[in-house]
Motif scaffolding. Structure first.
Motif, PDB file in Angstrom:
ATOM      1  N   LYS A  55     -37.778 -51.917  -9.845  1.00 42.65           N
ATOM      2  CA  LYS A  55     -39.051 -51.328  -9.413  1.00 42.65           C
ATOM      3  C   LYS A  55     -39.237 -51.402  -7.908  1.00 42.65           C
ATOM      4  O   LYS A  55     -39.886 -50.530  -7.325  1.00 42.65           O
ATOM      5  N   GLU A  56     -38.701 -52.417  -7.274  1.00 43.57           N
ATOM      6  CA  GLU A  56     -38.896 -52.590  -5.830  1.00 43.57           C
ATOM      7  C   GLU A  56     -37.949 -51.650  -5.095  1.00 43.57           C
ATOM      8  O   GLU A  56     -36.728 -51.823  -5.123  1.00 43.57           O
ATOM      9  N   GLU A  57     -38.507 -50.639  -4.436  1.00 41.11           N
ATOM     10  CA  GLU A  57     -37.703 -49.557  -3.869  1.00 41.11           C
ATOM     11  C   GLU A  57     -36.755 -50.035  -2.780  1.00 41.11           C
ATOM     12  O   GLU A  57     -35.637 -49.543  -2.659  1.00 41.11           O
ATOM     13  N   GLY A  58     -37.196 -50.984  -1.953  1.00 44.31           N
ATOM     14  CA  GLY A  58     -36.342 -51.452  -0.858  1.00 44.31           C
ATOM     15  C   GLY A  58     -35.073 -52.093  -1.357  1.00 44.31           C
ATOM     16  O   GLY A  58     -33.969 -51.799  -0.858  1.00 44.31           O
ATOM     17  N   THR A  59     -35.183 -52.968  -2.351  1.00 42.68           N
ATOM     18  CA  THR A  59     -34.002 -53.610  -2.940  1.00 42.68           C
ATOM     19  C   THR A  59     -33.097 -52.582  -3.592  1.00 42.68           C
ATOM     20  O   THR A  59     -31.870 -52.611  -3.418  1.00 42.68           O
ATOM     21  N   LYS A  60     -33.697 -51.660  -4.336  1.00 47.48           N
ATOM     22  CA  LYS A  60     -32.913 -50.626  -5.019  1.00 47.48           C
ATOM     23  C   LYS A  60     -32.151 -49.761  -4.013  1.00 47.48           C
ATOM     24  O   LYS A  60     -30.971 -49.450  -4.218  1.00 47.48           O
ATOM     25  N   GLU A  61     -32.801 -49.405  -2.930  1.00 44.31           N
ATOM     26  CA  GLU A  61     -32.164 -48.551  -1.930  1.00 44.31           C
ATOM     27  C   GLU A  61     -31.011 -49.263  -1.233  1.00 44.31           C
ATOM     28  O   GLU A  61     -29.944 -48.673  -1.022  1.00 44.31           O
ATOM     29  N   LEU A  62     -31.206 -50.532  -0.884  1.00 48.00           N
ATOM     30  CA  LEU A  62     -30.135 -51.296  -0.232  1.00 48.00           C
ATOM     31  C   LEU A  62     -28.926 -51.455  -1.151  1.00 48.00           C
ATOM     32  O   LEU A  62     -27.778 -51.327  -0.720  1.00 48.00           O
ATOM     33  N   LEU A  63     -29.173 -51.708  -2.426  1.00 49.74           N
ATOM     34  CA  LEU A  63     -28.074 -51.858  -3.385  1.00 49.74           C
ATOM     35  C   LEU A  63     -27.330 -50.538  -3.571  1.00 49.74           C
ATOM     36  O   LEU A  63     -26.089 -50.520  -3.612  1.00 49.74           O
ATOM     37  N   ALA A  64     -28.070 -49.456  -3.680  1.00 50.46           N
ATOM     38  CA  ALA A  64     -27.427 -48.139  -3.841  1.00 50.46           C
ATOM     39  C   ALA A  64     -26.582 -47.797  -2.624  1.00 50.46           C
ATOM     40  O   ALA A  64     -25.463 -47.275  -2.755  1.00 50.46           O
ATOM     41  N   ASP A  65     -27.091 -48.078  -1.423  1.00 51.53           N
ATOM     42  CA  ASP A  65     -26.330 -47.803  -0.196  1.00 51.53           C
ATOM     43  C   ASP A  65     -25.075 -48.662  -0.132  1.00 51.53           C
ATOM     44  O   ASP A  65     -23.999 -48.189   0.268  1.00 51.53           O
ATOM     45  N   ALA A  66     -25.203 -49.929  -0.518  1.00 48.40           N
ATOM     46  CA  ALA A  66     -24.049 -50.838  -0.488  1.00 48.40           C
ATOM     47  C   ALA A  66     -22.954 -50.348  -1.425  1.00 48.40           C
ATOM     48  O   ALA A  66     -21.762 -50.331  -1.066  1.00 48.40           O
ATOM     49  N   ILE A  67     -23.330 -49.930  -2.617  1.00 48.21           N
ATOM     50  CA  ILE A  67     -22.348 -49.464  -3.604  1.00 48.21           C
ATOM     51  C   ILE A  67     -21.689 -48.171  -3.135  1.00 48.21           C
ATOM     52  O   ILE A  67     -20.472 -47.993  -3.269  1.00 48.21           O
ATOM     53  N   ALA A  68     -22.486 -47.254  -2.589  1.00 50.49           N
ATOM     54  CA  ALA A  68     -21.926 -45.995  -2.090  1.00 50.49           C
ATOM     55  C   ALA A  68     -20.903 -46.250  -0.988  1.00 50.49           C
ATOM     56  O   ALA A  68     -19.828 -45.635  -0.962  1.00 50.49           O
ATOM     57  N   LEU A  69     -21.219 -47.161  -0.073  1.00 54.01           N
ATOM     58  CA  LEU A  69     -20.286 -47.504   1.001  1.00 54.01           C
ATOM     59  C   LEU A  69     -19.030 -48.170   0.451  1.00 54.01           C
ATOM     60  O   LEU A  69     -17.911 -47.919   0.908  1.00 54.01           O
TER      61      LEU A  69
END
Length: 301
Positions: free
Chosen positions: A183-197
């Protein structure tokens, strides 16, 4: 067409070593596969040609414009003396990511076509372009079969991008789905960016992936409140339930990962940080941190 040969069927073939290195031979096969689909780009690279015997004009594939456009877009693609794209020879250095760029270019732009001869004498072919791109499925299959057969750890995804295959990793579709549910957008966004990289073929992105992941880890610790200590304690308690041993274990892991992030050159760039001297360490660090995060997010409210 994928087929299993005699030695593979009967257990005589040695297991092919997996690699992220694209050899000249594999480069050549991938380039050849792309060339087979060039007519599916005719909507972008077309020129009017004239057939002398029938005295009719027809649309052909514009090789010159195609080569010029691609050399601007992907300047490290190798060319021969006539300007045609070619595979590297064994003794020369080359940019293996250029062929991956070419694959992604084809993936994004190929369209379905119909091909017919102009008459019974087959003087020239009439190529009509459709609006659909169902041919991508065939292209994706052919490219991925070459990756699998050669042991190269990349895959062409349904999103039409190349991702590297990470073996023995906690990263899975289930983990990515759990991340999407945070639910917390900041955590979700950082994790998605890390995985994409982390999935990109370029090894230069490994440090950035680990940096992003540690950023997500630190933000996760404030999931319930700005008081990081109390919020992290609640996460650990939910993970451990009533089990004191696992409470101790998870607390220790949270602390050790925090210490790793502070001691090594991951999140900070101070002179007293310890450099990560082997690129393979990034896989270890990423997988270790992700393992804890992947477990923790399953217990979040």
């Amino acid at each position: 067409m994928k087929m299993e040969l005699y030695s593979a069927r009967n257990g005589f073939r040695k297991t092919r070593p997996k690699t992220e290195k694209i050899s000249p031979e594999v480069y050549s096969l991938l380039l050849g596969c792309c060339n087979q689909y060039k007519n599916n780009l005719i909507h972008m690279f077309s020129e009017e040609e004239h057939h002398v015997f029938t005295n009719r004009d027809y649309t052909g594939f514009d090789e010159g414009n195609f080569e010029t456009r691609l050399i601007v877009l992907i300047p490290t693609l190798l060319r021969d003396d006539s300007g045609k794209f070619r595979a590297p020879i064994a003794s020369e250095s080359y940019d293996q990511y250029a062929i991956l760029d070419l694959i992604e270019f084809f993936s994004e732009n190929i369209k379905d076509i119909t091909i017919n001869w102009n008459n019974q004498y087959k003087d020239y072919q009439i190529i009509d372009t459709c609006e659909s791109s169902n041919v991508f499925v065939d292209f994706q299959r052919d490219i991925n079969e070459l990756f699998v057969e050669s042991g190269v750890l990349y895959t062409l995804t349904n999103k039409k991008i190349i991702e590297r295959i990470v073996e023995n990793s906690p990263l899975s579709k289930e983990v990515e789905q759990n991340i999407e549910a945070i639910k917390e957008e900041g955590t979700k966004e950082l994790l998605a960016d890390a995985i994409a990289l982390y999935k990109t073929p370029n090894k230069k992105n490994r440090p950035l992936a680990v940096q992003q992941l540690w950023g997500a880890f630190e933000r996760l610790k404030t999931y319930y409140s700005s008081n990081k200590v109390k919020s992290a304690e609640r996460i650990v308690q939910d993970m451990a339930g009533e089990n004191d041993d696992f409470n101790t274990l998870f607390n220790a892991e949270f602390k050790q990962l925090t210490d790793i992030g502070n001691k090594y050159r991951i999140r900070h760039q101070e002179t007293d940080q310890t450099d990560i001297t082997d690129s393979k360490y990034y896989d270890y660090l990423f997988n270790r941190c992700l393992s804890l995060i992947a477990l923790a997010i399953q217990y979040l409210e």
